[in-house]
Enzyme design. Structure first.
Site, PDB file in Angstrom:
ATOM      1  N   LEU A 129      36.178  47.162  36.907  1.00  0.00           N
ATOM      2  CA  LEU A 129      36.694  46.008  36.453  1.00  0.00           C
ATOM      3  C   LEU A 129      36.938  44.340  37.451  1.00  0.00           C
ATOM      4  O   LEU A 129      37.874  43.557  36.734  1.00  0.00           O
ATOM      5  CB  LEU A 129      37.821  46.283  35.432  1.00  0.00           C
ATOM      6  CG  LEU A 129      37.739  47.559  34.615  1.00  0.00           C
ATOM      7  CD1 LEU A 129      39.226  47.917  34.041  1.00  0.00           C
ATOM      8  CD2 LEU A 129      36.468  47.825  33.623  1.00  0.00           C
ATOM      9  N   CYS A 130      37.199  44.583  38.601  1.00  0.00           N
ATOM     10  CA  CYS A 130      36.895  43.464  39.151  1.00  0.00           C
ATOM     11  C   CYS A 130      35.904  41.860  38.671  1.00  0.00           C
ATOM     12  O   CYS A 130      35.088  42.337  38.058  1.00  0.00           O
ATOM     13  CB  CYS A 130      37.204  42.966  40.221  1.00  0.00           C
ATOM     14  SG  CYS A 130      37.583  42.103  41.418  1.00  0.00           S
ATOM     15  N   GLY A 131      36.562  40.710  38.899  1.00  0.00           N
ATOM     16  CA  GLY A 131      35.429  39.573  39.283  1.00  0.00           C
ATOM     17  C   GLY A 131      34.184  39.565  40.160  1.00  0.00           C
ATOM     18  O   GLY A 131      33.409  39.085  39.809  1.00  0.00           O
ATOM     19  N   TYR A 132      34.699  40.678  40.785  1.00  0.00           N
ATOM     20  CA  TYR A 132      33.870  41.038  42.185  1.00  0.00           C
ATOM     21  C   TYR A 132      32.341  41.566  41.654  1.00  0.00           C
ATOM     22  O   TYR A 132      31.518  41.807  42.885  1.00  0.00           O
ATOM     23  CB  TYR A 132      34.141  40.993  43.619  1.00  0.00           C
ATOM     24  CG  TYR A 132      34.727  39.420  43.882  1.00  0.00           C
ATOM     25  CD1 TYR A 132      34.082  37.940  44.626  1.00  0.00           C
ATOM     26  CD2 TYR A 132      36.013  39.606  43.826  1.00  0.00           C
ATOM     27  CE1 TYR A 132      34.413  37.175  44.649  1.00  0.00           C
ATOM     28  CE2 TYR A 132      36.577  38.011  44.238  1.00  0.00           C
ATOM     29  CZ  TYR A 132      35.563  37.230  44.596  1.00  0.00           C
ATOM     30  OH  TYR A 132      36.263  35.757  45.644  1.00  0.00           O
ATOM     31  N   THR A 133      32.478  42.197  40.513  1.00  0.00           N
ATOM     32  CA  THR A 133      32.171  43.703  40.557  1.00  0.00           C
ATOM     33  C   THR A 133      30.248  43.409  41.112  1.00  0.00           C
ATOM     34  O   THR A 133      29.566  44.846  41.049  1.00  0.00           O
ATOM     35  CB  THR A 133      31.781  44.589  38.884  1.00  0.00           C
ATOM     36  OG1 THR A 133      33.703  44.630  39.303  1.00  0.00           O
ATOM     37  CG2 THR A 133      31.671  45.403  38.842  1.00  0.00           C
TER      38      THR A 133
END
Length: 188
Positions: free
Chosen positions: A62-66
């Site tokens: 659920l991270c912006g870097y996924t």
């Protein structure tokens, strides 16, 4: 007095000649002890990857870097046949991971088609950090500051590089380090 100086010089030379080789053996033996739960069941670890460079990334669904999952897979596809192991280590250390190993596995396979090794959800910092990350902190001072931090371990068990979230897995900094690690002769 001269004989004492000669003995000290000989002892210093003998100890110096043992110095560089001993830490590499110690690092390999310590790394060989670290095992991770596999998201597909069972365990995996550095003993399974002996003699191969390993890039580890602490990940979160659920991270912006996924989006970096796709680049980790691309790195694995490009360099895996030459010996590189790329390992995703899902972690909820930053409160951005899904609720179960099964959800993580399904998310990674459905959205990114990952077939690289993935561990179970694993703490990477703090008092509950996996022993590998505790060792890494002690050895290098490196602690993941966020999701998608990367660590490259060389064939001999040495830490060759660490990178933060913003460093792309397929960017020049990491690919150059991977190519250099792969160029090192495997140990017999």
């Amino acid at each position: 007095m001269r004989w004492m100086f000669a003995v000290i010089m000989l002892l210093g030379a003998a100890v110096g000649s043992l110095g560089p080789a001993a830490p590499a053996r110690a690092e390999r033996s310590i790394l060989a002890e670290f095992r991770f739960g596999s998201i597909d069941g069972g365990e995996m670890g550095f003993a399974d990857w002996a003699g191969r460079p390993v890039l580890l990334a602490n990940t979160a669904s659920l991270c912006g870097y996924t989006w970096q999952y796709a680049q980790l897979q691309a790195l694995f596809d490009a360099y895996g046949p030459r010996g590189l192991v790329v390992v995703a280590i899902p972690s909820n250390s930053f409160n951005q991971e899904l609720g179960s190993d099964r959800e993580v596995r399904d998310f990674c396979q459905l959205n990114y088609g990952l077939d690289l090794p993935i561990t179970t959800v694993t703490p990477v910092r703090g008092p509950d950090a996996h022993p590998f990350y505790a060792w890494l902190r002690e050895e290098t001072g490196f602690v993941p500051r966020w999701n998608f931090n990367k660590v490259l371990i060389g064939r001999d068990g040495s830490v060759l590089g660490t990178w933060g979230s913003a460093e792309r897995p397929t960017g020049r900094a990491i690919t150059a380090a991977v190519e250099a690690a792969l160029a090192e002769a495997p140990r017999s």
